[in-house]
Design a protein around this motif. Structure first.
Motif, short mmCIF file in Angstrom:
data_model
loop_
_atom_site.label_atom_id
_atom_site.label_comp_id
_atom_site.label_asym_id
_atom_site.label_seq_id
_atom_site.Cartn_x
_atom_site.Cartn_y
_atom_site.Cartn_z
N VAL A 1 0.85 -1.19 0.00
CA VAL A 1 0.00 0.00 0.00
C VAL A 1 0.89 1.23 0.00
CG1 VAL A 1 -1.68 1.35 1.33
CG2 VAL A 1 -1.93 -1.12 1.16
N ARG A 2 0.49 2.22 -0.79
CA ARG A 2 1.21 3.49 -0.82
C ARG A 2 0.20 4.63 -0.74
NH1 ARG A 2 6.22 4.69 -4.95
NH2 ARG A 2 7.43 5.85 -3.41
N PHE A 3 0.37 5.51 0.24
CA PHE A 3 -0.52 6.64 0.45
C PHE A 3 0.06 7.86 -0.28
CE2 PHE A 3 -0.89 3.74 4.01
CZ PHE A 3 -2.26 3.55 4.10
N LEU A 4 -0.56 8.22 -1.37
CA LEU A 4 -0.03 9.29 -2.19
C LEU A 4 -0.10 10.64 -1.48
CD1 LEU A 4 -1.37 8.39 -5.76
CD2 LEU A 4 0.68 7.58 -4.57
N CYS A 5 0.80 11.52 -1.86
CA CYS A 5 0.88 12.85 -1.24
C CYS A 5 -0.08 13.80 -1.94
CB CYS A 5 2.30 13.39 -1.31
SG CYS A 5 3.53 12.36 -0.48
N SER A 6 -0.77 14.60 -1.15
CA SER A 6 -1.62 15.66 -1.68
C SER A 6 -0.83 16.96 -1.69
CB SER A 6 -2.89 15.80 -0.85
OG SER A 6 -2.56 16.07 0.51
N PRO A 7 -1.31 18.00 -2.40
CA PRO A 7 -0.53 19.24 -2.51
C PRO A 7 -0.16 19.87 -1.17
CG PRO A 7 -2.31 19.21 -4.12
CD PRO A 7 -2.50 18.01 -3.25
N GLU A 8 -1.03 19.77 -0.18
CA GLU A 8 -0.76 20.40 1.12
C GLU A 8 -0.31 19.38 2.17
OE1 GLU A 8 -0.83 23.63 1.24
OE2 GLU A 8 -1.54 23.71 -0.83
N ASP A 9 0.14 18.22 1.74
CA ASP A 9 0.51 17.15 2.67
C ASP A 9 1.78 17.53 3.44
OD1 ASP A 9 0.74 14.61 3.91
OD2 ASP A 9 -0.16 13.69 2.13
N THR A 10 1.72 17.39 4.77
CA THR A 10 2.87 17.72 5.61
C THR A 10 3.58 16.50 6.15
OG1 THR A 10 1.45 17.92 7.58
CG2 THR A 10 1.87 19.94 6.29
N ARG A 11 3.21 15.29 5.69
CA ARG A 11 3.91 14.09 6.13
C ARG A 11 5.38 14.17 5.73
NH1 ARG A 11 1.44 9.33 3.40
NH2 ARG A 11 0.71 10.86 1.87
N LEU A 12 6.24 13.61 6.56
CA LEU A 12 7.67 13.74 6.34
C LEU A 12 8.10 13.16 5.00
CD1 LEU A 12 10.31 14.74 7.57
CD2 LEU A 12 10.61 12.47 8.59
N ASP A 13 7.53 12.01 4.60
CA ASP A 13 7.94 11.41 3.34
C ASP A 13 7.41 12.19 2.13
OD1 ASP A 13 5.50 10.60 4.29
OD2 ASP A 13 5.66 8.53 3.64
N CYS A 14 6.56 13.18 2.37
CA CYS A 14 6.08 14.03 1.28
C CYS A 14 6.90 15.30 1.13
CB CYS A 14 4.61 14.39 1.51
SG CYS A 14 3.48 12.98 1.41
N ILE A 15 7.64 15.68 2.17
CA ILE A 15 8.38 16.95 2.13
C ILE A 15 9.89 16.78 2.33
CG2 ILE A 15 6.36 18.21 2.99
CD1 ILE A 15 7.69 18.28 5.74
N LEU A 16 10.33 15.54 2.61
CA LEU A 16 11.75 15.33 2.93
C LEU A 16 12.66 15.63 1.75
CD1 LEU A 16 13.80 14.33 5.06
CD2 LEU A 16 13.50 12.04 4.12
N ASP A 17 12.27 15.19 0.56
CA ASP A 17 13.10 15.33 -0.63
C ASP A 17 12.56 16.47 -1.47
OD1 ASP A 17 14.66 15.08 -2.87
OD2 ASP A 17 14.46 12.90 -3.01
N ALA A 18 13.37 17.50 -1.63
CA ALA A 18 12.94 18.68 -2.38
C ALA A 18 12.67 18.38 -3.84
CB ALA A 18 13.99 19.78 -2.26
N SER A 19 13.22 17.29 -4.36
CA SER A 19 13.02 16.96 -5.78
C SER A 19 11.66 16.33 -6.03
CB SER A 19 14.12 16.00 -6.25
OG SER A 19 14.02 14.76 -5.59
N GLY A 20 10.95 15.95 -5.00
CA GLY A 20 9.63 15.36 -5.18
C GLY A 20 9.26 14.44 -4.04
N PRO A 21 7.97 14.22 -3.80
CA PRO A 21 7.53 13.34 -2.71
C PRO A 21 7.89 11.89 -2.99
CG PRO A 21 5.67 13.98 -4.06
CD PRO A 21 6.84 14.78 -4.55
N ALA A 22 8.13 11.13 -1.91
CA ALA A 22 8.43 9.71 -2.04
C ALA A 22 7.75 8.95 -0.91
CB ALA A 22 9.94 9.48 -2.00
N PRO A 23 6.41 8.88 -0.95
CA PRO A 23 5.69 8.22 0.15
C PRO A 23 6.11 6.77 0.33
CG PRO A 23 4.24 8.58 -1.74
CD PRO A 23 5.50 9.31 -2.02
N GLU A 24 6.17 6.36 1.58
CA GLU A 24 6.61 5.00 1.92
C GLU A 24 5.67 3.96 1.33
OE1 GLU A 24 7.55 2.26 5.91
OE2 GLU A 24 6.87 4.33 6.12
N ILE A 25 6.25 2.85 0.88
CA ILE A 25 5.48 1.68 0.46
C ILE A 25 5.40 0.74 1.65
CG2 ILE A 25 5.32 -0.27 -1.14
CD1 ILE A 25 7.04 1.37 -3.10
#
Length: 290
Positions: A89-113
């Motif tokens: 399961v992978r929870f995709l990032c929304s535009p205003e998502d503040t989860r760490l895996d959505c904001i950690l990498d400035a090149s783009g979100p990488a939500p955990e699998i």
């Protein structure tokens, strides 16, 4: 006359002998029918819902295709990929998502699998849990779903949508991505705990062109696990006092260990998400150890 009677009677005696003799079955005839094979082999709880055979290959078997679900409350999206007795399961990032895996990498979100295991629930439902026993997803017999979005305690209804999403595997990443994520994690976690903490990926440096996807993902999941514990003021204080560095080391199996003031994250290159500890495992280790 007697000879004629013997000739007439012989076939009936031979037929009776064949009926009374033990049956001899060829190996081919001993094979179960396709329906019996299906009953014997379809022990995956998800197979009862889809009505067709599922392999017993576990997470190493072929993926069944990625299904997209949309939350009924706010249109957030997660992807689901069933793999025999396990699922991803992978929870995709929304535009205003503040989860760490959505904001950690400035090149783009990488939500955990997330890797989950299937168990049969009531009324034909299938419940998918983490290795720590936490329920993350329930799929009902009629196809609807209830999901426990990361960081939320209440389940939310979701329904299938449409999409053309690739398999939930780690994409190729070079060492520079791991380094960039480590720098982002150092900054984020240092701010959270109020004390310097360094994410060190130097042991994973390899030749240019090598795949550092597992290392990059290990940085992400370790940062998430630490952030989950640091979200509580007491946890943040303990981390600041006990941990100065997070070192990522290649190993024979994924693991987490505390060596003095160094939190060691062992990962296995080229083993996809099974090659690194999940964020839940990192958080659980810290909660039990610190």
């Amino acid at each position: 006359m007697k000879r004629l009677a013997a000739i007439v009677t012989a076939p009936f005696l031979m037929a009776a002998a064949l009926l009374l003799a033990p049956a001899v079955v060829s190996p081919a005839a001993a094979e179960p029918t396709p329906l019996i094979k299906l009953a014997q082999q379809s022990d995956n709880p998800f197979s009862a819902l889809v009505g067709k055979r599922r392999d017993r290959a576990g997470d190493y078997g072929p993926a069944r295709g990625v299904e997209r679900y949309v939350l009924a409350s706010d249109d957030r999206i997660f992807l689901f990929e069933e793999r025999g007795a396990t699922a991803r399961v992978r929870f995709l990032c929304s535009p205003e998502d503040t989860r760490l895996d959505c904001i950690l990498d400035a090149s783009g979100p990488a939500p955990e699998i997330h890797l989950l295991s299937a168990t049969r629930g009531p009324r034909g439902d299938v419940i998918y849990k983490t290795d720590e026993g936490e329920a993350m997803l329930r799929i009902a017999a009629y196809g609807g779903a209830t999901v426990f979005w990361p960081g939320e305690s209440q389940g939310v209804a979701a329904s299938k949508s449409f999409g053309d999403d690739r398999s939930l595997r780690l994409a190729f990443e070079d060492y520079d991505v791991a380094l960039r994520r480590a720098q982002g994690a150092s900054a984020q976690l240092s701010a959270m705990i109020g004390s310097p903490i360094v994410f060190d990926v130097s042991a994973g440096r390899r030749a240019v062109g090598d795949n550092a996807a597992v290392l990059s993902d290990a940085v992400l999941t370790a940062a998430k696990g630490l952030a989950k514990v640091a979200d509580d003021p007491t946890g943040a204080g303990v981390i600041a006092e006990r941990i100065r560095r997070v070192a990522f080391l290649p190993g024979a199996a994924p693991a987490v260990a505390l060596n003095g003031s160094v939190l060691e994250i062992l990962y296995v290159p080229n083993q996809d998400i099974r090659g690194r500890p999940s964020s839940a495992k990192v958080a659980h280790y810290l909660e039990e150890t610190l």
